[in-house]
Design a protein around this motif. Structure first.
Motif, short mmCIF file in Angstrom:
data_model
loop_
_atom_site.label_atom_id
_atom_site.label_comp_id
_atom_site.label_asym_id
_atom_site.label_seq_id
_atom_site.Cartn_x
_atom_site.Cartn_y
_atom_site.Cartn_z
N ALA A 1 0.83 -1.21 0.00
CA ALA A 1 0.00 0.00 0.00
C ALA A 1 0.86 1.25 0.00
O ALA A 1 0.60 2.21 -0.75
N LEU B 1 1.96 4.54 -3.19
CA LEU B 1 1.64 5.96 -2.99
C LEU B 1 2.28 6.85 -4.05
O LEU B 1 1.82 7.96 -4.28
N THR C 1 0.02 9.26 -6.03
CA THR C 1 -1.05 8.64 -6.81
C THR C 1 -2.44 8.82 -6.22
O THR C 1 -3.43 8.39 -6.82
N LEU C 2 -2.58 9.43 -5.05
CA LEU C 2 -3.91 9.57 -4.45
C LEU C 2 -4.82 10.39 -5.35
O LEU C 2 -4.41 11.46 -5.83
N ALA D 1 -8.39 10.61 1.41
CA ALA D 1 -7.93 9.85 0.24
C ALA D 1 -6.86 8.83 0.64
O ALA D 1 -6.83 7.70 0.11
N GLU E 1 -8.61 5.85 2.31
CA GLU E 1 -9.28 5.02 1.32
C GLU E 1 -8.27 4.19 0.53
O GLU E 1 -8.51 3.02 0.21
N HIS E 2 -7.12 4.80 0.24
CA HIS E 2 -6.04 4.08 -0.47
C HIS E 2 -5.57 2.87 0.34
O HIS E 2 -5.41 1.78 -0.21
N HIS F 1 -6.24 -1.82 -0.04
CA HIS F 1 -5.20 -2.86 -0.06
C HIS F 1 -5.37 -3.90 1.05
O HIS F 1 -4.61 -4.88 1.09
#
Length: 461
Positions: free
Chosen positions: A239, A243, A251-252, A349, A352-353, A357
């Motif tokens: 995870a 990023l 990448t968010l 965000a 949630e990311h 995972h």
């Protein structure tokens, strides 16, 4: 009398009073105002009362305000019709540990000869008592020469900045009408790395998060369960690794909303600073710059947001080797923000990311560790150009507008709560060892800092 003649008299007064000013600073440094340790609570108040007494001698209406934490010192000059300015500094200091690394007792300050001239050695010399006293000595000289101050002044000196300022925002809201001015002056920054004077015009914001992922109800034997059972460290590593992409961009979704490219004028000014990233990194044992492709080094540390992993833990890390699938893994992650990025949207965000995972039979929890937006000052205000010229005149080097990769939350608080920009001008140096043993402040920084503020006061009145 011309404005120049009035200023010259103040500067001459500062020069004549240098020894007395240094003696006052040493007295101030002897007060162990460590805000993070309850054992020093009485000393923090003593420092506040010391400041109150000094300011009252200069004709300020000064008061020590109690808070749920440590006191705030607020002072007002007699009111006129001039432009009002708010001056902010903090009088609390960092703890001194490890004490054995100090060359002398940290609260027995003295003048010493350093590599580049005389220095003031002691805890708080640079952060922030020496810097704060450059304000006070400029005011003192102006009052001594002219009998009054050149503009309406409000002073706010905080006693818990090193403790995270828990009482500051409530205090600003409660006393907003009393504290609001046309511009705030903050003296908690430094000279540029090559020694030229600088005005910090933008600061990155911050989001801090701790994430904990849990899987099995105990550590598992990797031979018996490996390949079948969830491994929290592996989940967390995947995870966190996701990023950033191969170009160094975060990448968010929506992360870059509100991020602006560098203004052309500032880009030229920053290019003229001649920042050498390789030389900068060499001082910490590195040589190769990394980061977001297509951006200059100063852009990346002053004007671009980033995501960093600050700590990660889980499993067995002792001597020898233990083949386990750990039950738990955790990490601390921070984001530095620029422009108008929304700290709470980025926090959401990120969460949630991570959740995306984590397998259904594992759990994840988050712990918030502060956050706030970036601060970008409006340098179209003529005061910025006037202050820049005043610094150039004093230091005989062209002053620069610079950014800061770090965060000074008070600047954002002034903008959000009091609706005013801040001018961040300081005279610390990179080798001042703030927060470390053997902290120091150059005598030149102290003396020319006070002279700088006298010039700025003259230009803004």
């Amino acid at each position: 009398m011309t404005d120049k003649a009035r200023l010259d008299e103040v500067l001459a007064q500062l020069d004549a009073g240098q020894d007395d000013a240094l003696a006052r600073l040493l007295d101030f440094l002897r007060i162990p105002s460590v805000s993070t340790d309850p054992a020093y609570r009485g000393d923090v108040r003593k420092a506040a009362e010391w400041l109150q007494g000094e300011l009252q001698q200069l004709g300020f209406e000064a008061r020590v305000h109690d808070t749920t934490g440590h006191p705030m010192v607020v002072a007002h000059s007699p009111r006129g019709n001039a432009r009002s300015l708010l001056f902010y500094g903090h009088y609390d200091v960092q703890p001194v540990d490890p004490l054995e690394l100090w060359d002398r007792p940290p609260f027995e300050p003295e003048l010493q000869t350093g590599d580049n001239g005389k220095v003031i050695r002691g805890r708080g010399a640079s952060d922030d008592k020496g810097q704060l006293m450059t304000f006070v000595e400029a005011f003192r000289a102006w009052k001594a020469v002219h009998g009054s101050l050149p503009t309406d002044l409000i002073l706010l000196f905080e006693g818990e900045e090193e403790s995270g300022s828990p009482s500051l925002r409530p205090f600003l809201r409660e006393h907003a009408d009393e504290l609001r001015a046309s511009l705030a002056m903050i003296c908690d920054t430094g000279l540029y790395s090559d020694g030229r004077p600088a005005i910090t015009t933008q600061l990155r914001g911050l989001v801090g998060e701790e994430v904990v992922i849990r899987a099995a109800d105990r550590d598992l034997h990797s031979g018996m369960f490996g390949g079948l059972a969830a491994n929290p460290i592996m989940i967390l590593a995947q995870a966190l690794g996701a990023l950033k992409d191969s170009d160094g961009r975060v990448t968010l979704p929506g992360f870059y909303d509100g991020v602006n490219d560098l203004d052309d004028s500032l880009a030229r000014d920053w290019a003229a600073l001649g920042f050498d990233a390789t030389d900068f990194l060499s001082k910490v044992g590195l040589s190769q710059p990394i980061g977001e492709k297509g951006r200059t080094s100063l852009e990346m540390v002053w004007n671009r947001p980033t995501a960093e992993i600050n700590g990660i833990a889980g499993g067995y890390a002792g001597d020898g080797f233990k083949t386990v699938l750990p039950a738990e893994a955790r990490a601390k992650v921070s984001f530095r923000l620029t422009g108008k990025q929304d700290s709470e949207k980025i926090r959401a965000a990120f969460r949630e990311h991570i959740r995306a995972h984590v397998p259904e039979d594992c759990s994840v929890e988050f712990h918030e560790h502060g956050g706030g937006p970036a601060s970008v000052m409006d340098i179209s205000d003529p005061a910025f150009a006037l202050a820049k010229q005043a610094l150039t005149d004093e230091w005989e080097r062209e002053a620069a507008y610079i950014g800061s990769g770090g965060s000074i939350p008070i600047a954002g608080d002034f903008k959000q709560i009091l609706d005013m920009d801040s001018m961040l001008i300081g005279f610390g140096r990179d080798d001042d060892r703030i927060h470390s043993p053997n902290e120091k402040y150059d005598v030149e920084s102290f003396q020319k800092g006070a002279r700088s503020w006298a010039r700025i006061l003259a230009s803004l009145r």
